[in-house]
Design a protein around this motif. Structure first.
Motif, mmCIF file in Angstrom:
data_model
loop_
_atom_site.group_PDB
_atom_site.id
_atom_site.type_symbol
_atom_site.label_atom_id
_atom_site.label_comp_id
_atom_site.label_asym_id
_atom_site.label_seq_id
_atom_site.Cartn_x
_atom_site.Cartn_y
_atom_site.Cartn_z
ATOM 1 N N VAL A 32 33.947 48.037 91.103
ATOM 2 C CA VAL A 32 33.706 48.674 89.793
ATOM 3 C C VAL A 32 34.946 49.314 89.178
ATOM 4 N N ARG A 33 36.032 49.369 89.897
ATOM 5 C CA ARG A 33 37.213 50.110 89.432
ATOM 6 C C ARG A 33 37.634 49.704 88.028
ATOM 7 N N VAL A 34 37.850 48.421 87.794
ATOM 8 C CA VAL A 34 38.343 47.973 86.484
ATOM 9 C C VAL A 34 37.309 48.252 85.405
ATOM 10 N N LYS A 35 36.069 47.872 85.656
ATOM 11 C CA LYS A 35 35.014 48.074 84.649
ATOM 12 C C LYS A 35 34.822 49.557 84.330
ATOM 13 N N SER A 36 34.874 50.398 85.347
ATOM 14 C CA SER A 36 34.682 51.831 85.113
ATOM 15 C C SER A 36 35.839 52.410 84.299
ATOM 16 N N LEU A 37 37.046 51.984 84.607
ATOM 17 C CA LEU A 37 38.197 52.499 83.852
ATOM 18 C C LEU A 37 38.221 51.955 82.425
ATOM 19 N N GLN A 38 37.758 50.729 82.235
ATOM 20 C CA GLN A 38 37.635 50.196 80.876
ATOM 21 C C GLN A 38 36.660 51.042 80.069
ATOM 22 N N SER A 39 35.553 51.403 80.683
ATOM 23 C CA SER A 39 34.540 52.182 79.960
ATOM 24 C C SER A 39 35.023 53.596 79.646
ATOM 25 N N LEU A 40 36.032 54.050 80.374
ATOM 26 C CA LEU A 40 36.619 55.359 80.071
ATOM 27 C C LEU A 40 37.695 55.251 78.988
ATOM 28 N N GLY A 41 37.906 54.034 78.475
ATOM 29 C CA GLY A 41 38.805 53.830 77.345
ATOM 30 C C GLY A 41 40.261 53.576 77.695
ATOM 31 N N LEU A 42 40.553 53.183 78.907
ATOM 32 C CA LEU A 42 41.945 52.939 79.301
ATOM 33 C C LEU A 42 42.418 51.556 78.845
ATOM 34 N N THR A 43 43.702 51.468 78.588
ATOM 35 C CA THR A 43 44.323 50.187 78.248
ATOM 36 C C THR A 43 44.497 49.374 79.530
ATOM 37 N N PRO A 44 44.730 48.058 79.412
ATOM 38 C CA PRO A 44 44.942 47.251 80.626
ATOM 39 C C PRO A 44 46.073 47.777 81.512
ATOM 40 N N GLU A 45 47.153 48.255 80.909
ATOM 41 C CA GLU A 45 48.258 48.806 81.709
ATOM 42 C C GLU A 45 47.816 50.084 82.433
ATOM 43 N N GLU A 46 47.087 50.920 81.703
ATOM 44 C CA GLU A 46 46.606 52.165 82.312
ATOM 45 C C GLU A 46 45.602 51.873 83.430
ATOM 46 N N ILE A 47 44.788 50.841 83.228
ATOM 47 C CA ILE A 47 43.789 50.488 84.244
ATOM 48 C C ILE A 47 44.479 50.146 85.555
ATOM 49 N N GLU A 48 45.535 49.368 85.478
ATOM 50 C CA GLU A 48 46.256 49.004 86.709
ATOM 51 C C GLU A 48 46.904 50.235 87.344
ATOM 52 N N ASP A 49 47.613 51.022 86.535
ATOM 53 C CA ASP A 49 48.306 52.201 87.057
ATOM 54 C C ASP A 49 47.329 53.254 87.591
ATOM 55 N N LYS A 50 46.350 53.607 86.779
ATOM 56 C CA LYS A 50 45.390 54.647 87.180
ATOM 57 C C LYS A 50 44.496 54.159 88.322
ATOM 58 N N GLY A 51 44.189 52.858 88.325
ATOM 59 C CA GLY A 51 43.388 52.298 89.412
ATOM 60 C C GLY A 51 44.083 52.415 90.752
ATOM 61 N N LEU A 52 45.382 52.153 90.758
ATOM 62 C CA LEU A 52 46.149 52.301 92.005
ATOM 63 C C LEU A 52 46.239 53.765 92.427
ATOM 64 N N ASN A 96 30.390 60.476 90.920
ATOM 65 C CA ASN A 96 31.279 59.433 90.413
ATOM 66 C C ASN A 96 30.615 58.669 89.282
ATOM 67 N N GLY A 97 29.310 58.542 89.345
ATOM 68 C CA GLY A 97 28.585 57.867 88.275
ATOM 69 C C GLY A 97 28.530 58.660 86.989
ATOM 70 N N MET A 98 28.952 59.905 87.028
ATOM 71 C CA MET A 98 28.888 60.775 85.852
ATOM 72 C C MET A 98 30.253 61.067 85.237
ATOM 73 N N VAL A 99 31.321 60.510 85.801
ATOM 74 C CA VAL A 99 32.653 60.855 85.308
ATOM 75 C C VAL A 99 32.822 60.463 83.845
ATOM 76 N N GLN A 100 33.568 61.301 83.137
ATOM 77 C CA GLN A 100 33.883 61.053 81.732
ATOM 78 C C GLN A 100 35.382 60.947 81.495
ATOM 79 N N THR A 101 36.174 61.384 82.494
ATOM 80 C CA THR A 101 37.630 61.347 82.372
ATOM 81 C C THR A 101 38.238 60.829 83.671
ATOM 82 N N VAL A 102 39.461 60.356 83.573
ATOM 83 C CA VAL A 102 40.169 59.884 84.763
ATOM 84 C C VAL A 102 40.433 61.043 85.716
ATOM 85 N N ASP A 103 40.722 62.217 85.185
ATOM 86 C CA ASP A 103 40.970 63.378 86.058
ATOM 87 C C ASP A 103 39.732 63.706 86.897
#
Length: 179
Positions: A32-52, A96-103
């Motif tokens: 779910v990492r990519v899909k969850s970060l997409q739903s939080l509004g991250l760009t593809p670059e941010e998804i890779e960086d923040k996902g790691l 984790n199912g309730m997160v609204q921000t990456v932090d």
């Protein structure tokens, strides 16, 4: 003698189901990492960086949790660590199912990792300590085998939830109530 076997069976079942949910969480996060970060509004670059970063934070939680739960298990007993770690990562899963921000995600993945680290160590050690040397191999094999099915369950839950990553976390956290 029957009571002793009942206790052994309960310990193996609890450790096995705990490990199933443990593996479920680890694999689910990867799914779910990519899909969850997409739903939080991250760009593809941010998804890779923040996902790691999220993955590294979870692993740091597991590293520190392993030390913490190991020491606590030696002092307070394996059973209390087993249940304490299961409750911790189950609640973290729900949150984790309730997160609204990456932090928020960072904090909760750390807590989930911290809790995940205690379950297998406490469960396997408990099973090994209470079973005879002739039977402990079977007990630990059951724990490990049932646990691996957590990966299958994570994939199936994601598929049958229609890819709803929040629901997948809620289901993972809610599994603790099934035990």
């Amino acid at each position: 003698m029957k009571d002793h076997h009942k206790i052994l069976n309960i310990a193996v079942i609890v450790a096995a189901l705990g490990y199933l949910v443990d593996i479920y969480d680890l694999v689910l996060f990867t799914i779910v990492r990519v899909k969850s970060l997409q739903s939080l509004g991250l760009t593809p670059e941010e998804i890779e960086d923040k996902g790691l970063i999220l993955l590294n934070i979870q692993m740091m939680g597991m590293l520190l949790g392993g030390v913490f739960w190991g020491i606590l298990g030696d002092r307070k007993g394996r059973l209390s660590v087993l249940f304490g770690s299961i409750i911790m990562y189950s609640l973290a899963n729900i949150l984790n199912g309730m997160v609204q921000t990456v932090d928020q995600y960072y904090i909760l993945r750390f807590i989930a990792g911290f809790g995940l680290a205690g379950e297998l160590g406490a469960g396997i050690t408990l099973v090994s300590e209470i079973m005879s040397k002739e039977r402990r191999g079977w007990g630990t094999t059951v724990v490990a085998t049932v646990g691996v099915f957590g990966a299958v369950v994570a994939g199936l839950v994601f598929k049958f939830s229609g890819g709803d990553w929040r629901l997948c976390y809620y289901i993972g956290g809610g599994q603790v109530t099934l035990k």
